[in-house]
Design a protein around this motif. Structure first.
Motif, PDB file in Angstrom:
ATOM      1  N   UNK A  27       9.989   6.981 -11.245  1.00 22.00           N
ATOM      2  CA  UNK A  27       8.673   7.180 -11.858  1.00 22.00           C
ATOM      3  C   UNK A  27       8.260   5.899 -12.575  1.00 22.00           C
ATOM      4  N   UNK A  28       7.123   5.314 -12.201  1.00 18.72           N
ATOM      5  CA  UNK A  28       6.678   4.069 -12.846  1.00 18.72           C
ATOM      6  C   UNK A  28       6.395   4.278 -14.333  1.00 18.72           C
ATOM      7  N   UNK A  29       6.805   3.336 -15.131  1.00 16.94           N
ATOM      8  CA  UNK A  29       6.512   3.407 -16.563  1.00 16.94           C
ATOM      9  C   UNK A  29       7.628   4.076 -17.335  1.00 16.94           C
ATOM     10  N   UNK A  30       8.207   3.339 -18.262  1.00 10.49           N
ATOM     11  CA  UNK A  30       9.314   3.877 -19.044  1.00 10.49           C
ATOM     12  C   UNK A  30       8.907   5.009 -19.961  1.00 10.49           C
ATOM     13  N   UNK A  31       7.699   4.929 -20.536  1.00 12.16           N
ATOM     14  CA  UNK A  31       7.257   5.964 -21.462  1.00 12.16           C
ATOM     15  C   UNK A  31       7.082   7.298 -20.757  1.00 12.16           C
ATOM     16  N   UNK A  60       3.234   9.938  -9.922  1.00 14.42           N
ATOM     17  CA  UNK A  60       2.517  10.021 -11.197  1.00 14.42           C
ATOM     18  C   UNK A  60       1.623  11.262 -11.248  1.00 14.42           C
ATOM     19  N   UNK A  61       1.051  11.634 -10.119  1.00 12.30           N
ATOM     20  CA  UNK A  61       0.195  12.827 -10.070  1.00 12.30           C
ATOM     21  C   UNK A  61       1.003  14.092 -10.339  1.00 12.30           C
ATOM     22  N   UNK A  62       2.232  14.120  -9.838  1.00 14.38           N
ATOM     23  CA  UNK A  62       3.112  15.264 -10.110  1.00 14.38           C
ATOM     24  C   UNK A  62       3.401  15.359 -11.604  1.00 14.38           C
ATOM     25  N   UNK A  63       3.657  14.216 -12.223  1.00 15.34           N
ATOM     26  CA  UNK A  63       3.926  14.202 -13.665  1.00 15.34           C
ATOM     27  C   UNK A  63       2.709  14.707 -14.441  1.00 15.34           C
ATOM     28  N   UNK A  64       1.520  14.256 -14.055  1.00 11.60           N
ATOM     29  CA  UNK A  64       0.302  14.709 -14.731  1.00 11.60           C
ATOM     30  C   UNK A  64       0.164  16.226 -14.625  1.00 11.60           C
ATOM     31  N   UNK A  65       0.412  16.759 -13.431  1.00 18.30           N
ATOM     32  CA  UNK A  65       0.286  18.205 -13.228  1.00 18.30           C
ATOM     33  C   UNK A  65       1.278  18.981 -14.095  1.00 18.30           C
ATOM     34  N   UNK A 125       0.830  -1.210   0.000  1.00 14.15           N
ATOM     35  CA  UNK A 125       0.000   0.000   0.000  1.00 14.15           C
ATOM     36  C   UNK A 125       0.862   1.257   0.000  1.00 14.15           C
ATOM     37  N   UNK A 126       1.952   1.230   0.788  1.00 14.69           N
ATOM     38  CA  UNK A 126       2.853   2.388   0.816  1.00 14.69           C
ATOM     39  C   UNK A 126       3.506   2.599  -0.549  1.00 14.69           C
ATOM     40  N   UNK A 127       3.889   1.495  -1.187  1.00 21.71           N
ATOM     41  CA  UNK A 127       4.514   1.603  -2.507  1.00 21.71           C
ATOM     42  C   UNK A 127       3.543   2.210  -3.517  1.00 21.71           C
ATOM     43  N   UNK A 128       2.307   1.722  -3.506  1.00 20.82           N
ATOM     44  CA  UNK A 128       1.310   2.238  -4.446  1.00 20.82           C
ATOM     45  C   UNK A 128       1.020   3.715  -4.185  1.00 20.82           C
ATOM     46  N   UNK A 129       0.935   4.083  -2.908  1.00 19.68           N
ATOM     47  CA  UNK A 129       0.670   5.485  -2.568  1.00 19.68           C
ATOM     48  C   UNK A 129       1.789   6.388  -3.080  1.00 19.68           C
ATOM     49  N   UNK A 130       3.037   5.946  -2.886  1.00 25.00           N
ATOM     50  CA  UNK A 130       4.171   6.728  -3.372  1.00 25.00           C
ATOM     51  C   UNK A 130       4.165   6.861  -4.887  1.00 25.00           C
ATOM     52  N   UNK A 189       1.544   6.669  -6.863  1.00 28.24           N
ATOM     53  CA  UNK A 189       0.422   7.532  -7.251  1.00 28.24           C
ATOM     54  C   UNK A 189       0.802   9.000  -7.090  1.00 28.24           C
ATOM     55  N   UNK A 190       1.493   9.323  -6.008  1.00 27.64           N
ATOM     56  CA  UNK A 190       1.913  10.710  -5.783  1.00 27.64           C
ATOM     57  C   UNK A 190       2.878  11.174  -6.869  1.00 27.64           C
TER      58      UNK A 190
END
Length: 214
Positions: free
Chosen positions: A139-143, A87-92, A77-82, A84-85
């Motif tokens: 950051x998850x995901x190579x692309x 990835x959210x920065x990247x989206x912003x 859960x901690x890994x997923x939360x990190x 998500x955070x």
């Protein structure tokens, strides 16, 4: 695997308890005097203690398995939360880059003092610095990492090109040529495509990790 182990442990404990208490019932059930006599035997207490020890061991093993599984789930859960955070920065940042590029396109397609005034090259450069400071390997995901590098490069070039164009217009007093304006618009549209694809990928990754993005 942890769930299967925990289930096996619980099943074994249930079987042992069933046999033990079943024997107690049989000891007092009419017609099963042999079982009752066994419980009255000197060795019965030792057997009862042994069965109790087995039950205690199984229970302790079940608790240990549960604790390990619980700790694993907390870490997951901690890994997923990190993630998500991050990835959210990247989206912003991709959304900001998209908006900056769109401002330039709008200024050329609908020329007005206001549309040209909102173009913010300092914000472009600030976004470039932020993008380049991101730890790409976290950051998850190579692309997504590739899109971050591409966006930083495009935005840096956009800021340079815009400032050069403004300087030329101010020096000559003439508006930019149609060719220059068209090249700038095409450049911005390429950047917007990169940003849009990156946002879609990151939002999908956020959803896959149980996060939400509005």
């Amino acid at each position: 695997m942890a769930k299967k182990t925990r289930s096996t442990t619980a099943t074994a404990g249930a079987v042992v308890l069933s046999l033990f208490f079943g024997g107690v019932v049989l000891a007092f059930y009419p017609g099963w005097s042999a079982v009752g006599r066994w419980f009255g035997h000197d060795s019965a207490a030792a057997w009862v203690q042994a069965v109790g020890s087995v039950v205690a061991i199984i229970a302790a093993a079940g608790v240990a398995v549960y604790q390990v599984d619980h700790a694993r789930r907390l870490e997951e859960d901690r890994r997923k939360t990190g993630e998500i955070q991050r990835l959210s920065v990247v989206v912003a940042l991709m959304a900001r880059s998209y908006g900056l590029a769109k401002d330039v396109v709008t200024a050329f397609r609908d020329p007005s003092d206001y549309h040209f005034s909102v173009i913010d090259t300092p914000l472009m450069r600030d976004t470039v610095e932020t993008l380049r400071a991101l730890p790409l390997f976290e950051i998850p995901g190579g692309m997504a990492a590739i899109d971050i590098r591409s966006t930083a490069r495009y935005l840096d070039m956009l800021a340079d090109n815009w400032e050069s164009m403004v300087a030329e217009v101010q020096a000559s007093g003439a508006p930019p040529s149609e060719q220059s304006a068209g090249d700038m618009v095409s450049f911005c549209e390429e950047l917007m495509v990169i940003n849009d694809e990156a946002m879609k990928e990151c939002k999908a990754a956020i959803s896959a990790r149980g996060g939400k993005w509005i």
